[in-house]
Design an enzyme around this catalytic site. Structure first.
Site, PDB file in Angstrom:
ATOM      1  CE  LYS A 163      -7.282 -58.826  23.190  1.00 33.02           C
ATOM      2  NZ  LYS A 163      -7.744 -60.236  23.202  1.00 33.02           N
ATOM      3  NE  ARG A 210      -6.899 -60.364  16.289  1.00 37.04           N
ATOM      4  CZ  ARG A 210      -7.969 -60.001  17.014  1.00 37.04           C
ATOM      5  NH1 ARG A 210      -8.198 -58.746  17.288  1.00 37.04           N
ATOM      6  NH2 ARG A 210      -8.783 -60.917  17.470  1.00 37.04           N
ATOM      7  NE  ARG A 236     -16.677 -63.604  23.911  1.00 40.74           N
ATOM      8  CZ  ARG A 236     -15.564 -63.011  23.463  1.00 40.74           C
ATOM      9  NH1 ARG A 236     -14.792 -62.321  24.292  1.00 40.74           N
ATOM     10  NH2 ARG A 236     -15.204 -63.134  22.210  1.00 40.74           N
ATOM     11  NE  ARG A 277     -17.293 -62.037  19.005  1.00 36.96           N
ATOM     12  CZ  ARG A 277     -16.091 -61.532  19.280  1.00 36.96           C
ATOM     13  NH1 ARG A 277     -15.945 -60.676  20.280  1.00 36.96           N
ATOM     14  NH2 ARG A 277     -15.046 -61.858  18.567  1.00 36.96           N
ATOM     15  NE  ARG A 312     -12.127 -65.344  17.545  1.00 34.67           N
ATOM     16  CZ  ARG A 312     -12.910 -65.085  18.607  1.00 34.67           C
ATOM     17  NH1 ARG A 312     -13.829 -65.951  18.977  1.00 34.67           N
ATOM     18  NH2 ARG A 312     -12.769 -63.984  19.287  1.00 34.67           N
TER      19      ARG A 312
HETATM   20  P1  AMP Z   1     -12.004 -59.697  18.265  1.00 39.78           P
HETATM   21  O1  AMP Z   1     -13.345 -59.174  18.648  1.00 39.78           O
HETATM   22  O2  AMP Z   1     -10.876 -58.784  18.669  1.00 39.78           O
HETATM   23  O3  AMP Z   1     -11.771 -61.118  18.724  1.00 39.78           O
HETATM   24  O4  AMP Z   1     -11.972 -59.715  16.659  1.00 39.78           O
HETATM   25  C1  AMP Z   1     -12.899 -60.475  15.910  1.00 39.78           C
HETATM   26  C2  AMP Z   1     -12.363 -60.697  14.498  1.00 39.78           C
HETATM   27  O5  AMP Z   1     -12.166 -59.428  13.845  1.00 39.78           O
HETATM   28  C3  AMP Z   1     -10.994 -61.370  14.406  1.00 39.78           C
HETATM   29  O6  AMP Z   1     -11.090 -62.777  14.504  1.00 39.78           O
HETATM   30  C4  AMP Z   1     -10.513 -60.895  13.047  1.00 39.78           C
HETATM   31  O7  AMP Z   1     -11.182 -61.572  12.003  1.00 39.78           O
HETATM   32  C5  AMP Z   1     -11.006 -59.454  13.014  1.00 39.78           C
HETATM   33  N1  AMP Z   1      -9.998 -58.511  13.586  1.00 39.78           N
HETATM   34  C6  AMP Z   1     -10.146 -57.734  14.710  1.00 39.78           C
HETATM   35  N2  AMP Z   1      -9.046 -56.996  14.920  1.00 39.78           N
HETATM   36  C7  AMP Z   1      -8.177 -57.291  13.916  1.00 39.78           C
HETATM   37  C8  AMP Z   1      -6.858 -56.854  13.581  1.00 39.78           C
HETATM   38  N3  AMP Z   1      -6.197 -55.964  14.344  1.00 39.78           N
HETATM   39  N4  AMP Z   1      -6.281 -57.390  12.474  1.00 39.78           N
HETATM   40  C9  AMP Z   1      -6.933 -58.263  11.704  1.00 39.78           C
HETATM   41  N5  AMP Z   1      -8.154 -58.731  11.964  1.00 39.78           N
HETATM   42  C10 AMP Z   1      -8.797 -58.252  13.052  1.00 39.78           C
END
Ligand code: AMP
Length: 217
Positions: A13, A86, A125, A158, A169
């Site tokens: 994405k 989400r 990654r 990360r 996750r």
């Molecule tokens: P990502 O980089 O999109 O994988 O997000 C990393 C982390 O940020 C996730 O594992 C969540 O802890 C938090 N996060 C990001 N976007 C959301 C969302 N829309 N709702 C809730 N938590 C989020």
């Protein structure tokens, strides 16, 4: 252009968001990136989000929704939502927010990738902490010597891309986010793409699903 990119972590994405927002002049809204910026800045939101993120859990809807409202206002040429919504509650609130502004979504692009591939991609990654650009140690190794970017910046893994958190996750995605597939399919917005295809092919699939007016931009 107003798009949502839906799919598990590691599905591509972020990569496609960067390519397409550059091409169409829309704003890339990655809730994960915004939250990571808050953590680095040490803001209240960053401190509140930290524990959830470290354990691969979702940050509470209320905090996310507050953050999103301002982002939409800063996007006069449209947006690609990467990592939002989400949960069904976030999707419902987002529909209400867009409705109150007289805006409609063009499409919700669903990235389809199997779990084994996601685990392999996420745990390999390496990310540039300054630009957010990421590499895959196996399939797309960084250009610099060692784990470095072309300009010498040291890449990092990360914290939540470490194997124990990746699995959590993906479980959270299945339980909390996957119901959005049915939610958007019911509303006639869902456009599935094959996230296993090469990057350029995924871009082509997304663009070909856009309306002729958007494609002409
Ligand atoms: P990502 O980089 O999109 O994988 O997000 C990393 C982390 O940020 C996730 O594992 C969540 O802890 C938090 N996060 C990001 N976007 C959301 C969302 N829309 N709702 C809730 N938590 C989020």
């Amino acid at each position: 252009m107003r798009l949502i990119f839906l799919g598990p972590p590691g599905a591509g994405k972020g990569t496609q968001s960067k390519l397409l927002t550059k091409r169409f002049g829309a704003r890339h809204i990655s809730t994960g990136d915004i939250l990571r910026d808050h953590r680095v800045a040490g803001s209240d939101l960053g401190r509140l989000a930290e524990g959830f993120m470290r354990h691969g859990e979702l940050v509470p809807d209320k905090l996310i929704l507050k953050m999103i409202e301002g982002e939409v206002e800063k996007s006069p040429r449209g947006f690609i939502m990467d990592g939002f919504p989400r949960t069904v509650a976030q999707a419902e609130a987002f529909d209400a927010l867009l409705g109150s502004k007289g805006l409609a979504l063009d499409a919700v692009v669903l990235f389809d990738v199997d779990r084994d591939t996601l685990v392999k991609r996420l745990t390999a990654r390496w990310t540039n902490p300054l630009t957010g650009k990421s590499y895959n140690a196996i399939t797309n190794p960084p250009p610099g010597p060692g784990m470095r970017d072309a300009d010498g910046t040291e890449l990092i893994q990360r914290e939540d891309d470490k194997p124990e958190t990746v699995s959590k996750r993906l479980d959270v995605y299945r339980e909390k986010t996957e119901p959005l597939v049915a939610y958007y399919r019911k509303r006639g917005k869902l456009v599935p793409v094959n996230g296993l295809a090469p990057v350029e092919e995924v871009t082509r699939q997304i663009v070909s699903a856009l309306s002729p007016e958007l494609q002409a931009k």
